[in-house]
Design a protein around this motif. Structure first.
Motif, PDB file in Angstrom:
ATOM      1  N   SER A 323       0.828  -1.202   0.000  1.00 54.88           N
ATOM      2  CA  SER A 323       0.000   0.000   0.000  1.00 54.88           C
ATOM      3  C   SER A 323       0.867   1.258   0.000  1.00 54.88           C
ATOM      4  CB  SER A 323      -0.932  -0.012   1.222  1.00 54.88           C
ATOM      5  OG  SER A 323      -1.695   1.170   1.284  1.00 54.88           O
ATOM      6  N   SER A 327       0.933   3.885  -3.034  1.00 64.02           N
ATOM      7  CA  SER A 327       0.586   5.256  -2.665  1.00 64.02           C
ATOM      8  C   SER A 327       1.672   6.229  -3.107  1.00 64.02           C
ATOM      9  CB  SER A 327       0.375   5.345  -1.147  1.00 64.02           C
ATOM     10  OG  SER A 327       0.085   6.668  -0.766  1.00 64.02           O
ATOM     11  N   ASN A 330       1.321   7.014  -6.621  1.00 62.31           N
ATOM     12  CA  ASN A 330       0.038   7.645  -6.939  1.00 62.31           C
ATOM     13  C   ASN A 330      -0.988   6.670  -7.539  1.00 62.31           C
ATOM     14  OD1 ASN A 330       0.917  10.234  -6.098  1.00 62.31           O
ATOM     15  ND2 ASN A 330       1.997  10.489  -8.053  1.00 62.31           N
ATOM     16  N   SER A 332      -3.689   5.166  -6.309  1.00 65.53           N
ATOM     17  CA  SER A 332      -4.537   5.175  -5.106  1.00 65.53           C
ATOM     18  C   SER A 332      -5.440   3.946  -5.030  1.00 65.53           C
ATOM     19  CB  SER A 332      -5.389   6.447  -5.076  1.00 65.53           C
ATOM     20  OG  SER A 332      -6.193   6.520  -6.245  1.00 65.53           O
ATOM     21  N   ALA A 335      -3.341   1.166  -3.684  1.00 64.27           N
ATOM     22  CA  ALA A 335      -2.932   1.536  -2.321  1.00 64.27           C
ATOM     23  C   ALA A 335      -4.068   1.300  -1.335  1.00 64.27           C
ATOM     24  CB  ALA A 335      -2.481   2.997  -2.284  1.00 64.27           C
ATOM     25  N   VAL A 365      -3.973   6.667   2.991  1.00 62.29           N
ATOM     26  CA  VAL A 365      -4.504   6.449   1.642  1.00 62.29           C
ATOM     27  C   VAL A 365      -5.941   6.946   1.492  1.00 62.29           C
ATOM     28  CG1 VAL A 365      -2.990   4.496   1.253  1.00 62.29           C
ATOM     29  CG2 VAL A 365      -5.268   4.087   2.209  1.00 62.29           C
TER      30      VAL A 365
END
Length: 661
Positions: A323, A327, A330, A332, A335, A365
Motif C-alpha cells: 500500500s 501510494s 500515486n 490510489s 494503495a 490512503v
C-alpha cells in the motif's frame, strides 16, 4: 515491530525441548510395532493423515502399558510428534496423561517437563496467562532439582511470553535470570536465545545501541555446532540486525544484512517464513532507498509465499508495504485495496498491533476518512496499553500467588485436618439431633392422631345425641297425637256409632239408608285413624339413632342453601349399625367438605352423592359434579383436599372397610 513477532515463534520452536527428532529408519526392528509407529509418525515424506494415524496407534499401545520411566519417555515422543504436526488437541490430551502418570510415580523431572509442554500448548492457543502459570510451575520444580539447563530454558519461555505481551521490563528481568543460571555452563543454545531476545526487547524500547550489541552477540554464536543448522539461527540474527538499522532509518545498512540473510544455505527450505520475511524487508529497504528495479516483484513474491504458508501477521505487513509502495506511485486504487485487505486480515486475526499499523496506513490512503481512522486508532491503542499493563500485572500476580500458596500449603493441611475433625463431630451431632427430633415429632403426630380420633368420636356422638334428642321429642309428640287420636277421637267416634246403633229400630226406608251410610263412614274414619297411629309409631322407631337421617339433613340443607341440583343415592344393603362412629364422622366430614367445594369453586349445576355396597365389607363413596374442575398436578392442594385425603386414609386404617373410593 511486526518482524519481531517471528522472533517469538522462532524462540518457541527452539525451546520446545527439541521436539523435531531424526530417526534412522534402517535401525528399526520390524517386530517392534511401537518403535515402527513412532518412526513412521516422524517421517517428513508421509501425508499428515498417515503420520497422525501412526502416532495414534503408538499412543494406544502406550496407554495400556505399565507406568514406568520408559513408558513416560515414549509418551513424550508421541507428544513431540503431535506438536510438530500442530495437532494441539491430541497434544494436550497426551501431555495431561503424562502429567498424571508422572505425578502418580512422583517423577518430578517428568512432571516439570509436562508442565513445560502444557505451557507450550497454551502459547499455541494464545492463552498467555495459563502458559505463564505452567512455565512457572515447571520453573519451581527445576529450581528444587537444581536442573540449571532446564531452569534457564523455562525462564526464557517466560521471558518470551512477557515479550509477546509487551511486558518488556519483565521479559528483560527474566532473560537475565536465565543467564545467571547458566553462567559458566557450556550452553550455546540458551546463550543464543537469551541474546537474541534481549536484542528484541531493547529494539522495542528504542535502545537501539543495546539492541545491536546483543544481536551481534547472538550472531557470533549462531554458527556454533551446538545449534542445529536447520533453525537458521544466523539468518534470523541477520534479519534482526537489519531491522534495528531499519528503525534507525539506516536503510543502506539494513539492506546489506537482509541480503546476507537471504544468501544463507537452504533458507527457503528450512525456514520459508523467515525467507519470506527477509524478502519483504529487503523490498521495503529498496523502496526507501528508491531502488525500484526489483519492485514490486519482491513484495509480491514474499506475499505469495506467506499466503501459501497462511502467515497472517506477515501477510498484513506485506500488504501495508505494498500500500505504501502504490501510494508513493500515486496508484490510489491499489494503495487503498492493499490497506483495506491488511486491515481486514488484522481484525479477523484479532492482532490489534497489526490493526493499529493498518489503521495508520488507511488514514494515509484515505485522507477524507482520516479522522475516523484516527479515533479508532486512539481507542484501540488505549485499550491495548491497558490490556498489556494488566497482563504484566497478571504475570507478577501469578508468581506471587503461587509462592504464597506454596508457603501456606503446610498450614492448609493442618487446617484441613482440624476442619475434618470438627466437621465429623458436627455431622454426628446433627445426625443424633435429627433422629431425636424426628422421633419426637413422630410421637407427637401419633398423639395428635389419637386425640383427633377421640375428638371425632365425641363429635359424632354429640351429633347422634342431638339428633336423638330431636327424634325423642318428635316421638313424644307423635305418641301424644296418637293417644289423642286413639283415646279421644276414637272414643267419641265409638260413642256416636253406638248411638246410631240404638236408632236401628226406626224402620222407615230413608232412616235405615241414612243410618247405614253414617255407620260406614264412621268405620272408615276409625280405620284411617288407626293406620295413622301405627305409622307414627313405626317411623319413630326407624329414626332413632339413624346415621342416614344426619346425611339426609346435610343434603337437604345444601339444597336449600344453593341452587345446585343434588342427587343423593343410598344403598339399602349397607348395615350402618355395624360401622364405628369414627368412620361415620369421617364419611360425614368428607361429604360435607366435598359439597362445600362443589358449590364454592366448581360452578356446577349437578352434584351426585352415592353410597354403594361393593362385596361384603366394602363401601364406595362417590361424589361427582359437572363443574369446571382443576388439574391436581398444577394446582397446590388446599387444606380441604388434604383433610379429605387424611380422613380417607384414616378410614382405611380403622380396618372396618378395605377400600374407600
Amino acid at each position: 515491530m511486526t518482524k519481531y513477532i517471528y522472533i517469538f515463534f522462532f524462540l518457541l520452536l527452539l525451546f520446545s525441548c527439541n521436539k523435531k527428532e531424526k530417526v534412522d529408519i534402517h535401525r528399526i526392528n520390524p517386530e517392534d510395532s511401537l518403535s515402527l509407529f513412532l518412526t513412521k509418525a516422524n517421517e517428513t515424506n508421509l501425508p499428515l493423515s498417515s503420520k497422525l494415524n501412526f502416532n495414534k496407534r503408538a499412543l494406544n499401545i502406550l496407554i495400556n502399558q505399565e507406568n514406568d520411566s520408559i513408558n513416560r519417555v515414549n509418551l513424550f515422543r508421541v507428544a513431540n510428534r503431535y506438536f510438530n504436526m500442530n495437532n494441539w488437541t491430541d497434544y494436550n490430551t497426551t501431555v495431561l496423561l503424562l502429567l498424571n502418570k508422572s505425578n502418580e510415580k512422583k517423577d518430578y523431572l517428568s512432571s516439570a517437563k509436562a508442565y513445560t509442554y502444557l505451557g507450550d500448548y497454551y502459547v499455541s492457543q494464545s492463552i498467555s496467562d495459563s502458559a505463564f502459570f505452567y512455565y512457572f510451575k515447571a520453573e519451581k520444580i527445576y529450581l528444587q532439582l537444581n536442573d540449571k539447563f532446564n531452569l534457564a530454558k523455562t525462564r526464557l519461555n517466560k521471558a518470551n511470553l512477557q515479550y509477546g505481551e509487551s511486558d518488556f521490563l519483565g521479559s528483560e528481568v527474566a532473560v537475565f535470570n536465565s543467564l545467571r543460571v547458566i553462567n559458566g555452563l557450556d550452553s550455546k543454545e540458551v546463550y543464543y536465545d537469551s541474546y537474541n531476545l534481549l536484542g528484541a526487547v531493547y529494539n522495542e524500547i528504542s535502545e537501539y545501541n543495546k539492541a545491536l550489541e546483543f544481536h551481534f552477540k547472538a550472531l557470533s554464536i549462531s554458527t556454533n555446532k551446538d545449534i542445529p543448522s536447520v533453525y537458521q539461527s544466523k539468518a534470523t540474527s541477520l534479519n534482526n540486525i537489519g531491522y534495528v538499522y531499519h528503525n534507525l532509518k539506516n536503510y543502506q545498512k539494513a539492506q546489506q544484512y537482509y541480503q546476507e540473510g537471504l544468501r544463507q544455505k537452504n533458507l527457503k527450505y528450512d525456514k520459508p517464513s523467515l525467507y519470506a520475511m527477509l524478502l519483504d524487508n529487503l523490498a521495503y529497504s529498496k523502496f526507501k532507498l528508491k531502488q525500484e528495479k526489483d519492485l514490486p516483484g519482491l513484495f509480491l513474491n514474499s506475499l505469495k509465499l506467506r499466503d501459501s504458508l497462511k502467515l497472517t501477521s506477515g501477510i498484513v505487513a506485506n500488504k501495508i508495504h505494498l500500500s505504501e509502495y502504490y501510494s508513493y506511485h500515486n496508484d490510489s486504487l491499489q494503495a487503498v485495496r492493499y490497506a483495506r485487505e491488511a486491515l481486514s486480515s488484522a481484525r479477523k486475526d484479532k492482532n490489534f498491533r497489526n490493526v493499529l499499523v493498518a489503521l495508520k496506513q488507511m488514514g494515509v490512503v484515505e485522507p477524507q476518512n482520516a479522522s475516523l481512522y484516527s479515533k479508532e486508532y486512539i481507542h484501540i491503542n488505549d485499550s491495548l496499553q491497558k490490556a498489556e499493563r494488566k497482563m504484566g500485572e497478571k504475570f507478577s500476580r501469578i508468581e506471587y500467588e503461587t509462592d504464597v500458596i506454596k508457603s501456606e500449603n503446610t498450614d492448609l493441611v493442618v487446617q484441613n485436618r482440624n476442619l475434618f475433625y470438627i466437621f465429623s463431630v458436627l455431622t454426628l451431632m446433627s445426625i443424633f439431633t435429627f433422629i431425636f427430633v424426628s422421633l419426637r415429632n413422630k410421637h407427637r403426630l401419633l398423639m395428635f392422631k389419637e386425640q383427633q380420633q377421640i375428638a371425632n368420636g365425641e363429635i359424632y356422638n354429640l351429633m347422634i345425641s342431638q339428633q336423638k334428642t330431636i327424634e325423642d321429642n318428635r316421638a313424644k309428640e307423635k305418641k301424644r297425637v296418637a293417644r289423642e287420636l286413639h283415646d279421644g277421637v276414637l272414643g267419641k267416634m265409638f260413642g256416636v256409632r253406638m248411638n246410631l246403633d240404638t236408632m236401628n229400630n226406626a224402620q222407615d226406608e230413608q232412616a235405615i239408608k241414612t243410618r247405614l251410610e253414617y255407620l260406614a263412614e264412621l268405620k272408615q274414619i276409625e280405620q284411617d285413624i288407626r293406620e295413622i297411629s301405627h305409622d307414627l309409631n313405626r317411623e319413630n322407631t326407624e329414626l332413632i339413632n339413624n346415621f342416614v337421617v344426619i346425611l339426609t339433613n346435610l343434603i337437604e340443607n345444601q339444597r336449600k342453601a344453593f341452587k345446585t341440583k343434588i342427587t343423593f343415592y343410598l344403598d339399602k344393603n349397607i348395615q350402618w349399625e355395624g360401622i364405628s362412629n369414627e368412620i361415620k364422622i369421617n364419611l360425614y366430614r368428607i361429604v360435607q367438605e366435598a359439597l362445600q367445594n362443589c358449590n364454592k369453586y366448581a360452578q356446577s349445576k349437578l352434584i351426585t352423592v352415592s353410597f354403594v355396597m361393593e362385596g361384603d365389607q366394602m363401601i364406595k363413596l362417590s361424589i361427582q359434579d359437572n363443574g369446571v374442575g382443576f388439574n391436581l398436578k398444577k394446582i397446590k392442594k388446599g387444606i380441604g383436599l388434604q383433610n379429605i385425603e387424611y380422613r380417607t386414609k384414616e378410614c382405611k386404617d380403622l380396618n372396618s372397610i378395605n377400600n374407600l373410593g
